[in-house]
Each structure stands twice: as C-alpha cells, then as structure tokens.
Design an enzyme around this catalytic site. Structure first.
Site, PDB file in Angstrom:
ATOM      1  N   LYS A   1     -45.722 -13.169  48.801  1.00 59.88           N
ATOM      2  CA  LYS A   1     -46.063 -14.461  48.224  1.00 59.88           C
ATOM      3  C   LYS A   1     -46.266 -14.293  46.731  1.00 59.88           C
ATOM      4  CE  LYS A   1     -49.555 -16.193  46.928  1.00 59.88           C
ATOM      5  NZ  LYS A   1     -50.781 -16.869  46.389  1.00 59.88           N
TER       6      LYS A   1
ATOM      7  N   ASP B   1     -45.337 -19.757  45.840  1.00 60.41           N
ATOM      8  CA  ASP B   1     -46.519 -20.600  45.994  1.00 60.41           C
ATOM      9  C   ASP B   1     -46.816 -21.275  44.657  1.00 60.41           C
ATOM     10  OD1 ASP B   1     -48.788 -21.769  47.056  1.00 60.41           O
ATOM     11  OD2 ASP B   1     -50.032 -19.981  46.798  1.00 60.41           O
TER      12      ASP B   1
ATOM     13  N   LYS C   1     -47.215 -24.704  44.214  1.00 61.34           N
ATOM     14  CA  LYS C   1     -48.063 -25.890  44.389  1.00 61.34           C
ATOM     15  C   LYS C   1     -47.653 -27.020  43.432  1.00 61.34           C
ATOM     16  CE  LYS C   1     -52.140 -23.336  46.030  1.00 61.34           C
ATOM     17  NZ  LYS C   1     -51.704 -21.929  45.821  1.00 61.34           N
TER      18      LYS C   1
ATOM     19  N   ASP D   1     -46.535 -33.525  40.777  1.00 61.25           N
ATOM     20  CA  ASP D   1     -46.210 -34.360  39.623  1.00 61.25           C
ATOM     21  C   ASP D   1     -45.518 -35.610  40.160  1.00 61.25           C
ATOM     22  OD1 ASP D   1     -45.473 -35.206  36.920  1.00 61.25           O
ATOM     23  OD2 ASP D   1     -45.741 -33.099  36.355  1.00 61.25           O
TER      24      ASP D   1
ATOM     25  N   THR E   1     -58.471 -23.523  50.065  1.00 55.42           N
ATOM     26  CA  THR E   1     -59.527 -22.807  50.784  1.00 55.42           C
ATOM     27  C   THR E   1     -60.710 -22.454  49.892  1.00 55.42           C
ATOM     28  OG1 THR E   1     -58.260 -20.762  50.439  1.00 55.42           O
ATOM     29  CG2 THR E   1     -58.025 -21.866  52.571  1.00 55.42           C
TER      30      THR E   1
ATOM     31  N   GLN F   1     -63.349 -17.600  48.030  1.00 50.32           N
ATOM     32  CA  GLN F   1     -62.951 -18.444  49.146  1.00 50.32           C
ATOM     33  C   GLN F   1     -64.187 -18.959  49.885  1.00 50.32           C
ATOM     34  OE1 GLN F   1     -59.897 -19.209  49.430  1.00 50.32           O
ATOM     35  NE2 GLN F   1     -58.791 -17.591  48.364  1.00 50.32           N
TER      36      GLN F   1
ATOM     37  N   ARG G   1     -56.111  -9.800  48.371  1.00 58.88           N
ATOM     38  CA  ARG G   1     -57.066  -8.766  47.981  1.00 58.88           C
ATOM     39  C   ARG G   1     -57.464  -7.785  49.075  1.00 58.88           C
ATOM     40  NH1 ARG G   1     -60.557 -13.129  44.623  1.00 58.88           N
ATOM     41  NH2 ARG G   1     -59.601 -14.415  46.254  1.00 58.88           N
TER      42      ARG G   1
END
Length: 224
Positions: free
Chosen positions: A32, A59, A61, A64, A115, A184, A205
């Site tokens: 990702k 990713d 996101k 617009d 998240t 998170q 992570r």
C-alpha cells in the site's frame, strides 16, 4: 486472495521502502502506497515498487469535485494500480465518475470513516450518530454508486459485510496487540478483521517498525 496482508510502505526513502518490501514479500499479498509515499516519490516511486511483482494499492483518498477526481483517476492509469481509494464523503456523483474513469482492472474503494477518528471527533465536525452509523451510511452510498467496496475499521466491517455480501472491504488500523494504538482509535487484530469479512488487511508499523520485520510479518500471516 491467498494472503490479504498489504504492507503500508509509507517511508520517506524509496530505497528503504523497496528494501523492506523485498525482505517481507514472501509473507504479504501486496503493498500500500499512501500520500506520504506518493508525494515524496511520485510516479517514479510507484513504478520502482511495482518491479517487485506485488499488487500495488494506491491509497490516495481522492476527494474533490467529480470532474477533478475523474481526471486524477485517468492520470494514474499508467501506474496500473490494483486498488485506489477515494473519499465516500465526496458524494455519489464523485464516486460514480471516479469508477467510470478507473482502469479496467482497478478496484475503486471509498473511505468511510478514518480509523484515527472516534465518535467525539465526528461530533466535532457535525456528523451525528457516531462512527458506526456513519460508516454504514457511506458504505450504502458507495454500493449505490457502483464502487467495488469501501475502507472501514474492523469495528464496522462485519455489519457492512452483512449488507453488502460481494463487497471488497479494506481494513486499516490493525494491531496484532490491540494495546499499542499509536494514532489509531478504532482498532482490531488482523485475525478478527479477516474473520468478519475483510478482503484486504492494511498493516504498517507493526511490520515496518518491528525489530525483525520478517518475523513480524510471518507471525501475522500465521494468525490468518
């Protein structure tokens, strides 16, 4: 999908990102690449990671006006991503145009509620009903817009899966040990998310910052 784990390669150095992916590639199903990676390394970085032969999840996101998002989708055709994210909050027309502009083999999935947000955060920006209700509302809208699926936390994926049987569900915010949350707020374990219907498990992570990334990736894979 044999291995649903997608490693989040959001590292500032391209060589370090590629070296990490090479180390753990036998224990992940894809990579990702988020905004941090894309802003730092652009199309060149995506092409270099793609040489590893793993599916690439962009990713980005996107959020617009419909025309702008559609144009952005067209501009990344050359990268041949397996998955691209947009924001469901952009509305039905934006989602429809994004899907229409996507590559033939690219899954377009809509982010519902990040998240890193909880009920108090949503109330602060005027969203009633909390994260669970908002995620379900936006998932329904994404399905109506003809998208392939959505991004949600492991807390909502089970309920959404019941309403959208053939949806493609991306779940981030996963921790093998739910005691270590960092930034998170709504987390579950990878095994719990997979059991509840997750198609892709985004993990960063817990692998990338582990003392032994290969051992960490192998341990997560063994729980699935």
């Amino acid at each position: 999908m044999s291995n649903p784990v997608y490693l989040a390669l959001d590292l500032p150095r391209l060589d370090a990102a590629i070296a990490l992916a090479q180390k753990v590639r036998g224990h992940i199903g894809g990579v990702k690449l988020g905004l941090e990676f894309f802003c730092a390394h652009g199309h060149h970085g995506v092409h270099e990671v793609a040489k590893l032969g793993l599916p690439v999840f962009l990713d980005l996101k996107l959020h617009d006006i419909p025309n702008t998002v559609a144009a952005a989708m067209q501009s990344i055709h050359v990268l041949e991503p397996a998955i691209v994210t947009i924001h469901a909050a952009g509305g039905r027309a934006m989602m429809e145009d994004a899907k229409a502009a996507a590559g033939e083999h690219c899954k377009v999935v809509a982010v519902t509620v990040l998240t890193s947000l909880d009920d108090d955060d949503l109330a602060g920006v005027g969203v009633p009903g909390g994260a669970h209700d908002q995620a379900l509302r936006l998932a329904d809208l994404a399905q109506e817009a003809g998208l392939d699926g959505i991004v949600c936390s492991g807390h909502e994926v089970g309920a959404i899966h019941k309403r959208w049987k053939n949806g493609f569900f991306v779940v981030p915010g996963l921790r093998p040990d739910t005691g270590h949350t960092a930034d998170q707020k709504r987390i579950v374990t990878p095994a719990a998310a997979r059991r509840d219907g997750a198609s892709v498990l985004v993990i960063g992570r817990p692998i990338s910052r582990a003392e032994d990334p290969v051992a960490a990736a192998r341990a997560i894979e063994a729980t699935l």
